[in-house]
Enzyme design. Structure first.
Site, PDB file in Angstrom:
ATOM      1  N   GLU A   1       0.926  -1.234  -0.056  1.00  0.00           N
ATOM      2  CA  GLU A   1       0.012  -0.002  -0.051  1.00  0.00           C
ATOM      3  C   GLU A   1       0.929   1.245   0.023  1.00  0.00           C
ATOM      4  OE1 GLU A   1      -2.602   0.376   3.213  1.00  0.00           O
ATOM      5  OE2 GLU A   1      -3.729   1.869   2.305  1.00  0.00           O
ATOM      6  N   ASP A   2       1.870   1.171   1.069  1.00  0.00           N
ATOM      7  CA  ASP A   2       2.671   2.653   0.752  1.00  0.00           C
ATOM      8  C   ASP A   2       4.053   2.574   0.315  1.00  0.00           C
ATOM      9  OD1 ASP A   2       0.638   3.076   2.643  1.00  0.00           O
ATOM     10  OD2 ASP A   2       1.708   2.573   4.386  1.00  0.00           O
TER      11      ASP A   2
END
Ligand code: MN
Length: 749
Positions: A96-97
């Site tokens: 996600e990051d």
């Protein structure tokens, strides 16, 4: 990603010492808590996470890696399921990051780990960015997206650490995250039996949601702590001595209940902290498992009640009947010193671990299992049973409405505003549109799923965000019926189609009536129905529908109607004249009550006859007729004594007469005829009988019913041959299916 690959080998990666220490601690905890540990797997996951997050920092300012490390530690200590979960905890934020892809994870680790991380990524994408008011919906969404139960386990650990570090976030975020945790994660953790994790979440939530009460309770507990500890010691010491004498190996301690449950007691009973008596409980954890352990629990219970007077209505046996989440213990409340009520919980070590760690601990005590997949399957089954158990203590709507999607029965769909809707698997944007609102379904013209246009027959997936595009001009398409799956969409579309149909029918009938009256045609509905059938329509409604919707030209109907009216008239005319003929004949033959006579070889029904009284002829005699002056024919026997005189002197008045029965032996035969009811069938029938075969009909009765024709014919025939020819001929009439001879003349003849 080449760089990442070398990093995984570990040589070029500089890790700050404090994080290496934390990693060592984590590995040590793994060795203590997990059944099997692949240390290199976990180290590799740590290195990738460290490298991927190397430029990220937490809100507190420390390196981001501190968070995945803490999550992994919580997972090992409080959930302790397996090493794949630990690796997933370490990597839970990388996809996600950071720039790390799922493919990279499945290549460098394995598909299973990638799958768990995919679940975690999707889940945070699906609802963390949105404002969702109904916790129930999110709970369902979470479970629907978690194809692997470890996704949820890691999520619990992640959430606990986020709550522990919530102080670094601005207040409005603190409140939102805390209430989401209290309404969503804490009840779910409870359901899975993660008792201690649930308590920690609740207490942290209390601090952010009700800070004043939190403060009141913590200081209150602190102020009374010494007093309470003394009391507990005074209670425990003699008990410990007694249990040791009896040979038990055990742990005994007093513990305060969690802050949130004290807070709930205070608000529910509307009492200050001082008046809440069951703030703490004594817990006895016995060594020894199985049936021996159970027996020991009961023996300890009996010793306690020897020493202290119990309050019977406060006794609970969760050993014989465990709670739905697997919890087992004996609970009793007794009167301790100073008459204070003291709650005691008695359990074995195994029961204790299940009470604290729920599902995961339960698993630890299961028998050895062979494969990873089988292990997972059994766990999922266990979890499902647990969640679906209708007997569970607060198995209210949550459990009833709740289906762990392990069976993919439902999907959860968002509106652009973040509202959540539940649909059955296979649902399409049209189903969704109708679920949102009938009018949305009615005017729906297209759909965007996660921002992209899709066909209306697109099969939606859990977590999809769906935007329905409507147009006032759009109306339902009958083809939608073929792909919608919800009852609502199906019935609304059908309703609309039927309505349109009825409108077209009404219009079609109006068009017909207008044209018919102009053309001077007037038909009854049953006549119209016959024409519709002849035009190959299944029914009159279909005919009007096709006229109304322009599929069939009303002029063609007018033509057919005219033609059929003509035929009807002709047929009616034929039949009328035939009937008249036969009725006249019947009247004459029957009213005189005399046998019919042939005069000059022919039937003359219009000539009056009489029998001569000089010879009284009877049927069968040879006779002749003598025309009297009045015009009447007198019948005499040939052997009459006046005959020679009459024949010789008045030869011009002698008429040849015969018994019609004699010359042409007539007997009555009745036939039953069956066939299709069509225009003109009766005239065809009488035509064949009377004209072609010169047979006299005594009576005809016909009945028609629903297109079927049935007739009874009573005929005069001369002999059997005649009758057979007749039957043969009638059978060849179009539409006649059966001709049978009555053996006897029935009542209806
Ligand atoms: Mn996280």
């Amino acid at each position: 990603m080449i760089e990442a690959s070398t990093i995984l080998k570990g040589n070029d990666l500089k890790v700050e010492t404090q994080y290496l220490v934390l990693l060592d601690e984590l590995l040590e905890l793994c060795r203590q808590n997990l059944r099997t540990v692949d240390e290199e797997f976990i180290r590799k996951a740590f290195r990738l996470s460290y490298w991927a997050h190397r430029n990220d920092r937490r809100a507190s300012g420390e390196l981001y890696i501190a968070h995945p490390l803490a999550v992994a530690r919580i997972y090992v200590e409080q959930i302790g399921f397996d090493d794949v979960g630990v690796a997933a905890a370490l990597l839970h934020d990388v996809v996600e990051d950071t720039e790390i892809s799922l493919e990279f994870i499945s290549e460098t680790f394995d598909d299973k780990l990638a799958q768990i991380i995919d679940g975690l990524t999707k889940m945070s994408g699906a609802f963390e960015s949105r404002d969702i008011t109904k916790a129930e919906n999110v709970r369902k969404l979470m479970l629907s997206m978690a194809s692997d139960i470890r996704v949820i386990f890691v999520k619990f650990a992640d959430r606990l650490h986020n709550m522990q570090t919530l102080g670094s976030l601005p207040p409005h975020k603190q409140f939102r995250i805390a209430s989401e945790t209290l309404n969503l994660f804490a009840p779910l953790a409870h359901r899975f039996g993660f008792h201690s994790l649930k308590n920690q979440l609740e207490d942290l939530c209390l601090a952010y949601i009700h800070p004043d009460e939190y403060h009141e309770i913590t200081t209150g507990l602190r102020n009374t702590q010494r007093d309470r500890e003394q009391y507990i010691a005074g209670f425990i010491d003699p008990l410990r001595e007694r249990l040791s004498e009896d040979g038990f190996t055990f742990d005994i301690y007093g513990r305060s209940k969690n802050l949130y449950s004290i807070y709930r007691k205070m608000t529910r009973q509307d009492k200050p902290l001082q008046e809440i008596y069951d703030i703490f409980a004594i817990r006895i954890v016995l060594e020894g498992d199985g049936s021996k352990g159970k027996e020991d629990c009961w023996r300890v219970y009996s010793i306690i009640t020897d020493l202290f007077k119990p309050i019977p209505e406060r006794f609970r046996d969760f050993i014989s009947v465990p709670k739905s989440n697997g919890y087992q213990s004996l609970h009793t409340t007794v009167f301790g010193p100073e008459g204070r009520r003291v709650e005691i919980q008695i359990r074995t070590q195994e029961m204790h671990e299940i009470a604290e760690k729920g599902v995961a601990a339960h698993w630890k005590y299961k028998e050895q299992v062979n494969s990873d997949d089988k292990e997972m399957d059994e766990l999922l089954t266990w979890v499902r049973d647990l969640l679906e158990d209708p007997e569970s203590e607060n198995a209210t709507e949550f459990v009833r409405d709740f289906r762990l999607n392990l069976y993919d029965e439902e999907i959860y769909i968002f509106t652009p505003r973040g509202d959540l809707f539940t649909l059955p698997t296979g649902a399409t944007p049209v189903d969704f549109a109708y679920l949102v609102h009938t009018q949305v379904g009615f005017h729906c013209i297209g759909a965007k799923v996660n921002g992209k246009m899709v066909p209306l027959s697109y099969r939606l997936k859990s977590g999809d965000q769906v935007e329905i595009i409507t147009s006032k001009k759009q109306t339902p398409n009958p083809d939608w019926i073929k792909f919608v799956v919800t009852q609502k969409a199906r019935s609304r579309i059908r309703h609309w189609i039927n309505q349109k149909r009825r409108e077209a029918q009404t219009h079609g009938r109006e068009v017909w009536e207008k044209r018919a009256s102009r053309a001077n045609i007037s038909l009854t509905d049953s006549e119209l129905a016959k024409i519709a059938t002849r035009l190959k329509f299944p029914n009159m409604e279909q005919l009007f529908y096709e006229i109304g919707s322009g599929l069939f030209d009303v002029n063609d109907l007018i033509k057919s109607a005219k033609a059929s009216q003509r035929e009807e008239e002709e047929a009616r005319h034929d039949e009328d004249s035939l009937r008249l003929q036969y009725e006249t004949f019947l009247d004459s033959a029957q009213s005189s009550g005399k046998p019919a006579l042939l005069i000059d070889g022919e039937l003359h029904t219009d000539i009056a006859t009489d029998y001569a009284t000089c010879c009284n002829p009877i049927p069968g005699d040879s006779v002749f007729g003598f025309l009297s002056r009045s015009g009447m024919i007198k019948i005499h026997r040939v052997s009459c004594r006046n005959a020679p005189n009459l024949i010789l002197n008045r030869a011009d008045r002698i008429i040849s007469v015969d018994w019609s029965r004699q010359k042409d032996v007539q007997f009555v035969a009745a036939l039953r005829v069956m066939g299709e009811d069509r225009v003109g069938i009766l005239s065809d029938l009488t035509q064949v009988v009377s004209k072609n075969l010169k047979t006299n009909i005594r009576s005809i009765t016909i009945s028609t019913d629903d297109g079927v024709f049935e007739g009874n014919l009573v005929l005069f025939v001369s002999d059997l041959d005649h009758l057979r020819r007749l039957i043969d001929r009638i059978k060849r009439i179009e539409g006649i299916h059966g001709v049978y001879r009555f053996e006897e003349q029935g009542d209806d003849s």
